[in-house]
Write a protein that holds these residues in place. Structure first.
Motif, PDB file in Angstrom:
ATOM      1  N   ILE A 263      57.924  59.349  -8.080  1.00 33.31           N
ATOM      2  CA  ILE A 263      57.327  58.063  -7.691  1.00 33.31           C
ATOM      3  C   ILE A 263      56.104  58.296  -6.822  1.00 33.31           C
ATOM      4  CG2 ILE A 263      57.725  55.900  -6.413  1.00 33.31           C
ATOM      5  CD1 ILE A 263      60.719  56.226  -7.083  1.00 33.31           C
TER       6      ILE A 263
ATOM      7  N   TYR B 167      59.346  53.608 -12.659  1.00 39.67           N
ATOM      8  CA  TYR B 167      60.424  54.591 -12.519  1.00 39.67           C
ATOM      9  C   TYR B 167      61.784  53.913 -12.703  1.00 39.67           C
ATOM     10  CZ  TYR B 167      62.760  58.713 -10.501  1.00 39.67           C
ATOM     11  OH  TYR B 167      63.531  59.823 -10.295  1.00 39.67           O
ATOM     12  N   GLU B 168      61.901  52.714 -12.139  1.00 42.67           N
ATOM     13  CA  GLU B 168      63.163  51.960 -12.218  1.00 42.67           C
ATOM     14  C   GLU B 168      63.595  51.738 -13.660  1.00 42.67           C
ATOM     15  OE1 GLU B 168      65.347  50.874  -9.825  1.00 42.67           O
ATOM     16  OE2 GLU B 168      64.096  52.239  -8.644  1.00 42.67           O
TER      17      GLU B 168
ATOM     18  N   THR C 128      51.547  60.556  -3.196  1.00 42.30           N
ATOM     19  CA  THR C 128      50.674  60.261  -4.321  1.00 42.30           C
ATOM     20  C   THR C 128      50.051  61.569  -4.806  1.00 42.30           C
ATOM     21  OG1 THR C 128      48.966  58.774  -5.162  1.00 42.30           O
ATOM     22  CG2 THR C 128      48.586  59.718  -2.976  1.00 42.30           C
TER      23      THR C 128
ATOM     24  N   ARG D 160      63.506  60.165 -16.374  1.00 43.67           N
ATOM     25  CA  ARG D 160      63.118  60.349 -14.971  1.00 43.67           C
ATOM     26  C   ARG D 160      63.011  61.829 -14.576  1.00 43.67           C
ATOM     27  NH1 ARG D 160      66.945  56.099 -11.605  1.00 43.67           N
ATOM     28  NH2 ARG D 160      65.987  54.200 -12.407  1.00 43.67           N
TER      29      ARG D 160
ATOM     30  N   SER E 286      54.656  54.615 -10.713  1.00 40.56           N
ATOM     31  CA  SER E 286      55.045  53.642  -9.683  1.00 40.56           C
ATOM     32  C   SER E 286      56.567  53.487  -9.643  1.00 40.56           C
ATOM     33  CB  SER E 286      54.403  52.291  -9.970  1.00 40.56           C
ATOM     34  OG  SER E 286      55.003  51.734 -11.128  1.00 40.56           O
ATOM     35  N   ALA E 287      57.058  52.974  -8.535  1.00 38.73           N
ATOM     36  CA  ALA E 287      58.496  52.765  -8.373  1.00 38.73           C
ATOM     37  C   ALA E 287      59.016  51.811  -9.449  1.00 38.73           C
ATOM     38  CB  ALA E 287      58.787  52.212  -6.978  1.00 38.73           C
TER      39      ALA E 287
ATOM     40  N   LEU F  63      57.212  55.095  -0.027  1.00 39.82           N
ATOM     41  CA  LEU F  63      58.618  55.394  -0.308  1.00 39.82           C
ATOM     42  C   LEU F  63      59.542  54.909   0.802  1.00 39.82           C
ATOM     43  CD1 LEU F  63      58.158  59.064  -1.558  1.00 39.82           C
ATOM     44  CD2 LEU F  63      58.354  57.000  -2.952  1.00 39.82           C
ATOM     45  N   HIS F  64      58.956  54.747   1.991  1.00 42.43           N
ATOM     46  CA  HIS F  64      59.814  54.405   3.127  1.00 42.43           C
ATOM     47  C   HIS F  64      58.949  53.818   4.230  1.00 42.43           C
ATOM     48  CE1 HIS F  64      63.043  54.884   6.092  1.00 42.43           C
ATOM     49  NE2 HIS F  64      62.174  55.464   6.897  1.00 42.43           N
TER      50      HIS F  64
END
Lengths: 269, 383
Positions: free
Chosen positions: A245, A232-233, A172, A240, A228-229, A249-250
């Motif tokens: 993002i 981004y999508e 972030t 992009r 945000s993801a 993330l994981h």
């Protein structure tokens, strides 16, 4: 300062030594908010830091605090956590500290999945030594040691952490301070190695050399580029290109090192 | 532990001595010829509730044991030449932040990768000055398997008593040699624990002590909530750049050792009373010297042996006495003359100082030392 967070600071050590407009104080604020929300025992919480601007944060915090050598915060923290797993251990490190001189310790702490909550203050530059390029300085950006623009490529730190085995990885910015608190809480709750990369603004060195404007302009840049993801999508590959993002993330589960060692002790005992 | 004598390797004696002393946290990185210490502790430590950690490199190993020590554990790492070089950064940190820890360095031939399995004693000066800045250091040098055990215990005792890193300066000969020994039983050797604060948090100053004293050390996680840094710091532990405070703290770091040399320095003297030549040697070399001196005595030469067990701080007073008495000194070591420099400094021209130096990866043989002893006598005035 908000009264509810005062107890976490060594007030007599303030004001801090960071430059006017620096983002590091925002990260510190988010950290103590997270610690407060988690209701962690101040006597059972250790803050470990390396060397550099970010690493000075430990001195302002009222816990057991360990200001170590350059790049080695994670190795010291591994010793603390392994010796006394019941302690809550947070590691505060900068991009140069963590990814250059401390790069080896970083990938191995992630690989071991030792229960450390690591916050990387990524200001894209070596601030304390006066603005040299780091492994997180974007290509073509200027620094005192890349006066013609950086020829090197930066790490993707979160990808690196995932590849190395970290079980919680988030990113972030200092603009997203509330999200940062939530991410630190989530990272702490992960039983394993957690990395939270925070893109923080360094107006004095990185911003000035790269004509990024005022501290407020740099925060706006973070707002406009860290998304945000979900958003981004929905972007085209072109859109992009200069975005990243923010958020988790994981997240995965894997055996945590000190827990596995404890099992061994019980088996042999 | 068995009361029967058995064949024990030097590195094994070191590992067992560490456990005897209460060491329960080891972090290290494999390197010849010290690796057996790690291998033995990887097996032994979990059996006694201790922690064994193989780190990613020597730098990290040194960092991890400092972290472990801050939680109250007695800690150790072991290495050899190239790894010892890497550890220097955080050995300095341990000096500055006053963190008890033990670093075993089983010396091998250098510089650089050198010869991994070959004996040498080339790290004497590195043990003293390897990390940057002025700092005191304690280094002990065993020359037998039994002594490897005893001096390991002593290394922990000194580390805990004075809040310092202590270097156990072994060499490949002592590390890999096997001798028949009966290892000490619990209670046979003193075991010292660090002094912890008894005061309240508000009254705790982690670096406050009289000029020649070691301050009590709190454990992380016990409510003292204090700060530890490698920066120069005041008595509260926080960074300072004030020259008068730096001066005071740096002097205290030195004085807490220098005022206690009698407690720290040990050595053995054999047949020095009537000797007109005293051979000064340590570690593996001292074994060959003992033999050479015995042979020289049989030839009628009055030769003795002075063997420092504490190599740093240098046993200056004892060597000074030998020099002042007019005895000739002969320094035998497996390097190009490192302790020799100290002996020459202390002798200060008061007596002849000779040397028998070898640095080719082979243990200096008794014959080589005997030849040197004969030479000293042959060239003596009046002969």
């Amino acid at each position: 300062m908000l009264p509810e967070i005062e107890q976490y600071f060594r007030l007599e050590k303030l004001p801090h030594m960071w430059c006017p407009g620096c983002g590091n104080g925002i990260i510190l604020h988010s950290l103590v908010k997270a610690i407060d929300k988690l209701c962690l025992d101040q006597d059972r919480t250790t803050i470990v830091s390396g060397i550099g601007c970010a690493a000075r944060a430990s001195g302002y915090l009222d816990f057991d605090t360990l200001h170590t050598t350059h790049g080695r915060a994670l190795a010291f923290a591994t010793g603390v956590k392994f010796a006394k797993p019941e302690l809550n251990v947070f590691v505060l490190t900068g991009d140069g500290d963590c990814t250059a001189i401390g790069g080896n310790h970083f990938i191995h702490a992630a690989r071991r999945n030792i229960n450390l909550t690591t916050i990387v203050f990524n200001n894209n530059i070596y601030g304390m030594t006066g603005g040299q390029y780091s492994p997180m300085t974007p290509n073509s950006c200027r620094a005192t040691t890349s006066p013609y623009g950086n020829l090197e490529r930066p790490f993707n730190l979160t990808d690196l952490a995932i590849a190395a085995g970290a079980t919680f990885v988030a990113r972030t910015t200092t603009y997203h301070a509330k999200q940062l608190t939530d991410l630190i809480i989530e990272g702490y709750k992960n039983k394993g190695f957690s990395l939270i990369e925070v893109i923080t603004h360094c107006p004095t060195s990185f911003g000035r050399q790269n004509k990024m404007g005022t501290p407020a302009d740099m925060l706006k840049w973070q707002r406009d580029h860290g998304i945000s993801a979900m958003r981004y999508e929905n972007l085209t590959p072109e859109e992009r290109a200069d975005k990243f993002i923010v958020g988790v993330l994981h997240k995965t589960e894997a055996p945590e090192y000190t827990t596995e060692y404890q099992k061994l002790l019980e088996k042999l005992g | 532990m068995s009361t029967e004598p058995r064949l024990v390797q030097g590195n094994e004696a070191c590992a067992e001595g560490a456990i005897y002393a209460g060491m329960r946290f080891y972090a290290g990185y494999p390197i010849t010829p010290s690796t057996e210490i790690a291998e033995i502790l990887a097996r032994r430590l979990p059996q006694v509730g201790g922690k064994f950690l193989q780190m990613e490199d020597e730098i990290a190993s040194m960092a991890a044991i400092i972290g472990g020590s801050l939680t109250g554990a007695k800690v150790m790492t072991a290495t050899s030449g190239p790894g010892f070089s890497l550890k220097q950064e955080n050995i300095g940190y341990a000096c500055m932040a006053e963190i008890p820890c033990v670093i075993a360095n089983v010396q091998r031939l250098g510089p650089s990768t050198g010869v991994a399995t070959a004996p040498a004693q080339g790290d004497v000066m590195q043990a003293r000055w390897g990390t940057h800045g002025d700092h005191p250091i304690i280094a002990l040098t065993p020359s037998s398997v039994k002594e490897a055990f005893e001096l390991t215990v002593r290394a922990f005792n000194l580390a805990e008593q004075f809040r310092v890193p202590v270097i156990l300066l072994m060499d490949e000969v002592v590390g890999h040699m096997r001798e028949k020994v009966t290892l000490p039983q619990p209670g046979d050797l003193p075991v010292v624990d660090r002094v912890k604060p008894t005061c309240s948090r508000e009254n705790y100053y982690p670096y406050k002590a009289d000029s020649d004293k070691t301050p009590p050390m709190a454990c992380f996680g016990e409510g003292y909530r204090y700060h530890v840094t490698g920066l120069f710091h005041d008595e509260s532990g926080f960074a300072t750049e004030k020259p008068e405070i730096i001066d005071w703290q740096l002097k205290r770091l030195h004085e807490k050792i220098n005022q206690h040399l009698d407690e720290i320095i040990t050595y053995s003297s054999e047949e020095t009373a009537d000797a007109d030549l005293v051979v000064i040697a340590y570690g593996g070399t001292a074994r060959a010297v003992s033999r050479a001196v015995k042979l020289a005595r049989q030839e009628g030469h009055k030769v003795g042996v002075f063997r420092p067990q504490t190599i740093w701080p240098f046993p200056e007073a004892a060597i000074g006495e030998l020099a002042a008495s007019g005895k000739k000194l002969l320094v035998a070591e497996m390097n190009y003359g490192q302790l020799l420099l100290e002996v020459q400094r202390v002798a200060a021209g008061r007596c002849e100082v000779h040397s028998c130096l070898q640095s080719n990866g082979e243990l200096t043989l008794p014959d080589v030392i005997l030849t040197k002893i004969r030479e000293v006598y042959e060239h003596a005035p009046g002969n």
